[in-house]
Design a protein around this motif. Structure first.
Motif, short mmCIF file in Angstrom:
data_model
loop_
_atom_site.label_atom_id
_atom_site.label_comp_id
_atom_site.label_asym_id
_atom_site.label_seq_id
_atom_site.Cartn_x
_atom_site.Cartn_y
_atom_site.Cartn_z
N ASP A 567 0.85 -1.24 -0.05
CA ASP A 567 -0.04 0.08 0.00
C ASP A 567 0.89 1.24 -0.07
OD1 ASP A 567 -2.25 -1.81 0.29
OD2 ASP A 567 -2.27 -1.55 2.34
N LEU A 568 0.33 2.34 -0.68
CA LEU A 568 1.07 3.41 -0.87
C LEU A 568 -0.08 4.58 -0.58
CD1 LEU A 568 3.02 3.54 -3.92
CD2 LEU A 568 3.81 3.29 -1.57
N PRO A 569 0.21 5.64 0.22
CA PRO A 569 1.63 5.89 0.81
C PRO A 569 1.88 4.90 2.04
CG PRO A 569 -0.03 7.44 1.73
CD PRO A 569 -0.63 6.79 0.70
N PRO A 570 3.21 4.65 2.32
CA PRO A 570 3.42 3.96 3.57
C PRO A 570 3.31 4.64 4.75
CG PRO A 570 5.42 4.62 2.63
CD PRO A 570 4.12 5.17 1.59
N GLU A 571 2.64 3.71 5.78
CA GLU A 571 2.40 4.09 7.01
C GLU A 571 3.64 4.09 8.17
OE1 GLU A 571 -0.85 3.28 10.57
OE2 GLU A 571 -0.57 2.07 8.98
N LYS A 572 3.93 5.41 8.66
CA LYS A 572 5.10 5.34 9.39
C LYS A 572 5.00 4.61 10.72
CE LYS A 572 8.51 8.91 11.03
NZ LYS A 572 9.64 8.30 10.05
N TYR A 573 5.79 3.97 11.62
CA TYR A 573 6.03 3.30 12.64
C TYR A 573 5.30 4.46 13.91
CZ TYR A 573 8.84 -0.80 11.91
OH TYR A 573 9.26 -1.99 11.69
N GLU A 574 4.42 4.11 14.46
CA GLU A 574 3.76 4.94 15.63
C GLU A 574 4.76 4.72 16.84
OE1 GLU A 574 -0.49 3.93 16.46
OE2 GLU A 574 -0.57 3.46 14.34
N SER A 575 4.75 5.30 17.84
CA SER A 575 5.64 5.39 19.09
C SER A 575 5.61 3.87 19.70
CB SER A 575 5.10 6.29 20.24
OG SER A 575 3.92 6.28 20.58
N LYS A 576 4.60 3.26 19.82
CA LYS A 576 4.69 1.85 20.29
C LYS A 576 5.04 0.76 19.37
CE LYS A 576 -0.14 0.56 18.96
NZ LYS A 576 0.31 -0.49 17.82
N ASP A 577 5.31 1.08 18.09
CA ASP A 577 5.80 -0.15 17.14
C ASP A 577 7.36 -0.18 17.25
OD1 ASP A 577 3.37 -0.56 15.86
OD2 ASP A 577 3.71 1.39 14.83
N ARG A 578 7.57 -1.57 17.05
CA ARG A 578 8.93 -1.85 17.24
C ARG A 578 9.35 -2.95 16.07
NH1 ARG A 578 8.83 1.53 20.32
NH2 ARG A 578 9.76 1.44 22.28
N PRO A 579 10.25 -2.65 15.26
CA PRO A 579 10.93 -3.70 14.34
C PRO A 579 11.04 -4.92 14.62
CG PRO A 579 12.68 -2.21 14.98
CD PRO A 579 11.68 -1.86 15.65
N TRP A 580 10.43 -5.73 13.93
CA TRP A 580 10.91 -7.34 14.16
C TRP A 580 12.25 -7.79 14.43
CZ3 TRP A 580 8.62 -11.47 16.00
CH2 TRP A 580 9.52 -12.62 15.75
N ILE A 581 12.75 -8.33 15.54
CA ILE A 581 14.01 -8.66 15.75
C ILE A 581 13.94 -10.09 15.96
CG2 ILE A 581 16.11 -8.55 17.10
CD1 ILE A 581 15.23 -5.41 17.30
N TRP A 582 14.67 -11.01 15.17
CA TRP A 582 14.28 -12.26 15.47
C TRP A 582 14.77 -13.16 16.67
CZ3 TRP A 582 17.34 -16.86 15.82
CH2 TRP A 582 18.78 -16.45 15.71
N ASN A 583 16.03 -12.68 17.01
CA ASN A 583 16.61 -13.33 18.25
C ASN A 583 16.63 -13.00 19.66
OD1 ASN A 583 18.29 -11.19 17.71
ND2 ASN A 583 20.22 -12.06 17.67
#
Length: 600
Positions: A567-583
């Motif tokens: 989807d465009l436009p992309p939705e910016k991370y909100e304050s509670k969002d974290r990038p997925w980190i696998w380990n």
């Protein structure tokens, strides 16, 4: 350093990085009796793969309920996503063997020299591996649709992979690997598969039965124990040859994903983003560029004939020659004998090495920069056109954005034509699309989907500044918001996100290893890995405006508009969002299967 989120604190685990050694050469599978460690155990994949993938495989076989242990959590689990109507995909060859295991497991001299051998019966699954049937839910007469896709209506020849678990209408213009290898696309003589993670047994079974004994070359980057495991996997298949790509610079990988399909009727090139394992063709968003069927040139024609306006033929030959492999030289001769003039995309590749002078512009981000300088068209107010990068893994960017991302890399991606005025590249916005923890948690696969998003805590903690550029994964218009991306795409879009100056689908993630980084004050470009992608420019598709229109929906019939897969436009991370980190663990909220994520 750590960060707290609703899913738990980021905590450091040990690094899995290791050094590399020089490698190279092509060979038949070894006949040694080595039995790779872990082979046949349900909790480990048959094939060599990174630690993040192993963790996902383990959790599929041994899920952890929200309260811990190997059983569902007490009380009602998190509701699973209701199955939409008309689920399934349509495969291009018979599925009588039931060889899709489920989510719980995952005439020319040159051509004649590509080995041909005997058909080998596929190995039986280990008795403790569940066999869930993921065959098509659609009638066999829809098989012809795959051919119809190529016969018109898609001038870009850009496709997504089919996803199990979404509405059938969203798979209508998508392909499965069995579609690509189908006899409908040609009578196969031999093939070559270039890839990173390879399940030989599964791969062989994706070919129609009548093609499974045809010569198959597998180009890989495995070393030491992993190479021995691959040899062991390939040993039962007498028609299979292995070619080890040279990786002379530490921490490089053979990440290219390409198929060369040589038919009695001609040649086809497929450049895509999927590993050759079942999981990558099941519930993930992947990208595919499928070439036209290239006809054979008349006998006696010079090998330089049959070139396209985009120089695709010579660039593909140069890429294969970079391996310095006699076996791949055989494929070079096959390519020379075919007419590739109908190709409308540009090849953008990376090969390991240190490059100076004119060689710097052959590979990596400087290759993209040169193509955009020479062939892209300028647009009004171009400094306001954002760069979008979308990827499934992230390397080390440096202590701040000036070290690579917002300097040499942005300079390349922000180039549009040969402007006499200097580009104010620091003004060009950058939007980076990478799944959040909640994107993964709410996906069709649940937390195990994060095994193919191997961003590590060790890297993330060194570049918290990078996360301010992040935007969520969202793909409602393609029905794929819950199919996590393994596709990698880059493009330049207008400020209103309605126009695209160029679009690239590639194997290259956001890393210096993939794209290259300057050394010696910019006099040298160093690249660690093999990567490959194709660049779409409006001018090659008869558009003199300098841009594609964004297709409003992948289901719409707009042949001149480009089908962006999110989807465009992309939705910016909100304050509670974290990038997925696998380990790191996620134990505060269950995924769509009622489970938590504890990778170790």
């Amino acid at each position: 350093m750590s960060q707290e989120s609703e899913h738990g604190k980021w905590t450091v685990s040990s690094s899995d990085e290791s050094g590399d050694e020089p490698a190279g050469g092509c060979e038949k599978p070894s006949t040694s009796s080595l039995q790779p460690a872990g082979r046949g155990r349900a909790s480990e994949p048959r094939y060599s793969c990174p630690e993040a993938r192993k963790a996902a495989h383990k959790r599929k076989f041994s899920p952890l309920g929200l309260r811990g242990g190997n059983s569902p959590p007490e009380g009602p689990p998190a509701p699973k996503r209701p199955p939409p109507d008309g689920l399934g995909w349509c495969l291009s060859s018979s599925d009588e063997e039931g060889d899709c295991k489920g989510q719980a497991e995952r005439g020319d001299a040159a051509a004649a020299s590509i080995r041909q051998g005997e058909d080998c019966a596929p190995k039986e699954m280990a008795s403790n591996e569940p066999s869930l049937n993921h065959q098509s839910a659609e009638p066999p007469d829809k098989v012809q649709d795959a051919w119809d896709l190529l016969d018109g209506g898609n001038p870009f020849r850009f496709f997504l992979t089919k996803v199990k678990g979404i509405k059938s209408k969203y798979n209508a213009a998508a392909l499965h690997i069995k579609d690509i290898l189908s006899h409908l696309f040609g009578t196969l003589v031999s093939s070559a598969q270039f890839n990173y993670c390879i399940d030989v047994e599964w791969l062989v079974k994706q070919y129609p039965k009548e093609f499974r004994d045809k010569p198959l070359l597998i180009v890989h980057g495995e070393k030491r124990e992993s190479k021995a495991e691959l040899h062991e996997e390939a040993k039962p298949y007498k028609n299979v040859r292995l070619c080890q790509a040279k990786l002379d610079i530490a921490f490089g990988t053979h990440h290219t994903k390409m198929m060369l399909l040589y038919y009695e009727e001609g040649l086809r090139v497929v450049i895509h983003t999927s590993n050759l394992i079942e999981d990558d063709w099941y519930q993930k968003t992947q990208g595919i560029w499928l070439s036209p069927l290239y006809p054979k040139l008349p006998p006696g024609t010079l090998g330089s004939a049959g070139e396209s306006r985009t120089n695709f033929k010579s660039d593909l030959i140069s890429y294969l020659m970079s391996y310095k492999s006699p076996t791949l030289n055989e494929w070079v001769e096959v390519i020379k004998q075919h007419d590739l003039s109908e190709t409308r995309v540009y090849l953008v590749g990376s090969t390991p090495g240190r490059y100076q002078n004119n060689d710097k512009e052959k590979w990596g981000h400087l290759r993209l920069r040169k193509l955009l300088k020479d062939h892209a068209m300028q647009v009004p107010d171009e400094n306001s056109w954002p760069v979008i990068g979308q990827f499934s893994s992230i390397g080390s960017m440096g202590a701040d954005q000036s070290k690579w991302l917002c300097s040499e890399f942005r300079q390349s991606l922000a180039t549009l034509g040969n402007s006499a005025k200097p580009l104010k590249n620091q003004e060009v916005p950058i939007n980076l699309i990478y799944p959040t923890v909640d994107n993964v948690r709410q996906s069709l696969e649940g937390y195990p989907a994060g095994g193919s998003l191997p961003y590590s805590i060790q890297t993330a903690q060194k570049q918290l500044w990078l996360h301010s550029y992040f935007h969520k994964w969202s793909a409602e218009t393609s029905g794929r918001s819950h199919a996590m991306p393994h596709i990698k795409t880059y493009m330049r879009v207008s400020p209103d996100f309605q126009k695209i100056a160029w679009f690239l689908v590639t194997s290259a993630n956001l890393s210096k290893a993939a794209w290259g980084a300057f050394e010696k004050n910019g006099a040298q470009l160093m690249i660690r890995s093999y990567e490959l992608g194709v660049l779409f420019l409006p001018s090659e598709f008869g558009l003199d405006t300098g841009y594609f229109q964004v297709k409003e929906s992948l289901l719409s019939d707009e042949p001149a508009s480009f089908p962006v897969p999110y989807d465009l436009p992309p939705e910016k991370y909100e304050s509670k969002d974290r990038p997925w980190i696998w380990n790191i663990p996620y134990t505060r909220a269950p995924d769509t299967h009622g489970n938590m994520w504890v990778p170790k």
